[in-house]
Design an enzyme around this catalytic site. Sequence first.
Site, short mmCIF file in Angstrom:
data_model
loop_
_atom_site.label_atom_id
_atom_site.label_comp_id
_atom_site.label_asym_id
_atom_site.label_seq_id
_atom_site.Cartn_x
_atom_site.Cartn_y
_atom_site.Cartn_z
N ILE A 1 0.84 -1.20 0.00
CA ILE A 1 0.00 0.00 0.00
C ILE A 1 0.88 1.26 0.00
CG2 ILE A 1 -1.76 1.31 1.30
CD1 ILE A 1 -2.88 -1.32 0.32
N ILE A 2 1.91 1.25 0.86
CA ILE A 2 2.74 2.44 1.02
C ILE A 2 4.22 2.12 0.77
CG2 ILE A 2 1.16 3.53 2.68
CD1 ILE A 2 3.03 2.57 4.94
N GLU B 1 8.32 -2.81 4.31
CA GLU B 1 8.31 -3.98 3.42
C GLU B 1 8.83 -3.62 2.03
OE1 GLU B 1 7.64 -7.10 4.46
OE2 GLU B 1 7.34 -6.22 6.44
N HIS C 1 -3.04 -0.69 7.90
CA HIS C 1 -2.12 -1.44 8.75
C HIS C 1 -1.37 -0.51 9.69
CE1 HIS C 1 1.17 -3.98 10.09
NE2 HIS C 1 0.41 -5.01 9.75
N GLU D 1 -1.54 -0.39 13.62
CA GLU D 1 -0.20 -0.29 14.22
C GLU D 1 0.48 1.06 14.00
OE1 GLU D 1 2.14 -3.68 13.09
OE2 GLU D 1 0.55 -5.08 13.67
N VAL E 1 -5.22 -7.58 1.31
CA VAL E 1 -5.95 -8.80 1.65
C VAL E 1 -6.81 -8.58 2.89
CG1 VAL E 1 -4.23 -10.36 0.64
CG2 VAL E 1 -4.05 -9.74 3.05
N HIS F 1 -5.89 -9.30 10.26
CA HIS F 1 -6.27 -7.99 10.78
C HIS F 1 -7.75 -7.70 10.53
CE1 HIS F 1 -2.42 -6.75 12.22
NE2 HIS F 1 -1.84 -6.82 11.03
#
Length: 261
Positions: free
Chosen positions: A90-91, A95, A150, A181, A209, A213
């Site tokens: 996403i950002i 990761e 997230h 988080e 997905v 969460h």
Amino acid sequence: MERKAGARKAILIVSFGTSHLDTLEKNIAQIERQAGETFPDYKIYRAFTSHMILRKLKKKENLSIFTVQEAMGQMAADGIESVVVQPTHIINGIENDRMLSDVEEYADKFKKIRIGAPLLTSVEDYKKSIHAVMAEAGLKEDEILVLMGHGTDHHANAAYPTLEYTFHSLGYNQVLVGTVEGFPDLTNVMAKLEIAGRKKVVLMPFMVVAGDHAKNDMAGEEDSWKSELKEAGYEVKAIIRGLGEMQGIRNIYMEHIEAVI
């Protein structure tokens, strides 16, 4: 996952991953399939960045999925010369940084490596993502949509407040963004809900997905956003749907691949 034998060009789709096979199929596999259909001259490979998820899939489902390094090694072994790496992240966060350094190690193994951008990179990406979500949310007049991102302690977490700001600037004032988080969290969201004065909340994950969460932290029966909101007197509906299920979101990833090709 791979196909298009004989092609010298490949697209590696890199995801954080999920251990939930239902949402893996509906979201990550859907993005990969669309990439295969949109770019038929390219062989499609899959990699996950979460080692914890990779171990879990191996242990519980006996499913082996490449790490980024393994996928790069496999593509080199398969004679691929030109690689496009497209994250479903996403950002531009932790990761994505890890993925970039893993890819960097294999720079000398290919004639060309190009890297696509995560979902929320340009201002246009934000706007397109917002329109894609609103097209799917089916929000009623008296409802407020609360999106669960997230979140991270990486500076890229600024994407989430920016996302909410952009929703509002496009006229979608009935949308709030929180994270599990990072900032803003559920407390921040609830403070804004109180100001808004509406009692009907629709919860939806802002994640590729709808895995742990979404199913537990967001919509679980206890210790979840849903249970806390209910306790505070809100009427809550949860939509367990990943962004990868939305055509408009998948199209943005395809545009990011197209941009580097």
